[in-house]
Design a protein around this motif. Sequence first.
Motif, PDB file in Angstrom:
ATOM      1  N   LEU A  26       0.171  -8.898  -5.814  1.00 52.36           N
ATOM      2  CA  LEU A  26      -0.411 -10.066  -5.272  1.00 52.36           C
ATOM      3  C   LEU A  26      -1.292  -9.612  -4.196  1.00 52.36           C
ATOM      4  O   LEU A  26      -2.678 -10.173  -4.011  1.00 52.36           O
ATOM      5  CB  LEU A  26       0.641 -11.038  -4.552  1.00 52.36           C
ATOM      6  N   ALA A  27      -0.856  -8.415  -3.587  1.00 51.72           N
ATOM      7  CA  ALA A  27      -2.081  -8.040  -2.573  1.00 51.72           C
ATOM      8  C   ALA A  27      -3.292  -7.369  -3.329  1.00 51.72           C
ATOM      9  O   ALA A  27      -4.117  -7.406  -2.681  1.00 51.72           O
ATOM     10  CB  ALA A  27      -1.286  -6.571  -2.137  1.00 51.72           C
ATOM     11  N   LYS A  28      -3.250  -7.066  -4.450  1.00 57.50           N
ATOM     12  CA  LYS A  28      -4.569  -6.470  -5.445  1.00 57.50           C
ATOM     13  C   LYS A  28      -5.274  -7.678  -5.763  1.00 57.50           C
ATOM     14  O   LYS A  28      -6.461  -7.882  -5.451  1.00 57.50           O
ATOM     15  CB  LYS A  28      -4.066  -6.026  -6.790  1.00 57.50           C
ATOM     16  N   ARG A  29      -4.492  -8.923  -5.999  1.00 59.55           N
ATOM     17  CA  ARG A  29      -5.277 -10.321  -6.022  1.00 59.55           C
ATOM     18  C   ARG A  29      -6.153 -10.499  -4.635  1.00 59.55           C
ATOM     19  O   ARG A  29      -7.376 -11.068  -4.686  1.00 59.55           O
ATOM     20  CB  ARG A  29      -4.556 -11.213  -6.707  1.00 59.55           C
TER      21      ARG A  29
END
Length: 156
Positions: A26-29
Motif C-alpha cells: 500500500l505504501a508503494k501505491r
Amino acid sequence: MKKILLTLTLGALSLVGTALSYDKELAKRFNGMFSQMTPEVLRQRPCQITTQQLLQMIQKGEDFVILDVRTPAEIAVVGPTWKNTLYIPMHELFKEENLNKLPKDRKIVVVCHTGDRAAAVVTALRALGFDKAFQFRGGMTELAKEVGRAATEYVK
C-alpha cells in the motif's frame, strides 16, 4: 521471576515490532500517487480551480464536468445543478463502472463540502491518468459565499 520478566519483555518487544510495521504494498501505491506532487508542482497549484475561475468557465460556455463526491445526504441539502454534473460519492468513485463515467478529454472539476476530499480524489484521478481533473478549492462552502456576492456578474 526472571522467566516471567523475560516473557513480558519479549511480548512487549513483539507488540512494538507489530506496531511499527506497515503495509509495504500500500505504501508503494501511495508513493506512486504522491511522488507526482513535487514542490515545483505544488507551488504552481495546477490542480485547483477557484470559484471565480469556475464561474468564468460557465460564462464562457466551456465544456467541462462537475464531479460532486459528497454523500447523498450532503447533496440533498444543496448541490450544483450544472447540466454536466455527475454525483458519485467518494466512497463509490473508484469502482470501475463509475470511473468509466468520467471523461478523459474534458476538464473534471471535483467538488466536495470544503475541498479536502476533492484534493484527495484529484490526486488519485491524476495518478490513474485523468490529467484534466481539478480540485474545486474551498468546496461548496466557498461557492455559496461567492455566488451570494456576485453570481449575476458571471451567470446570465
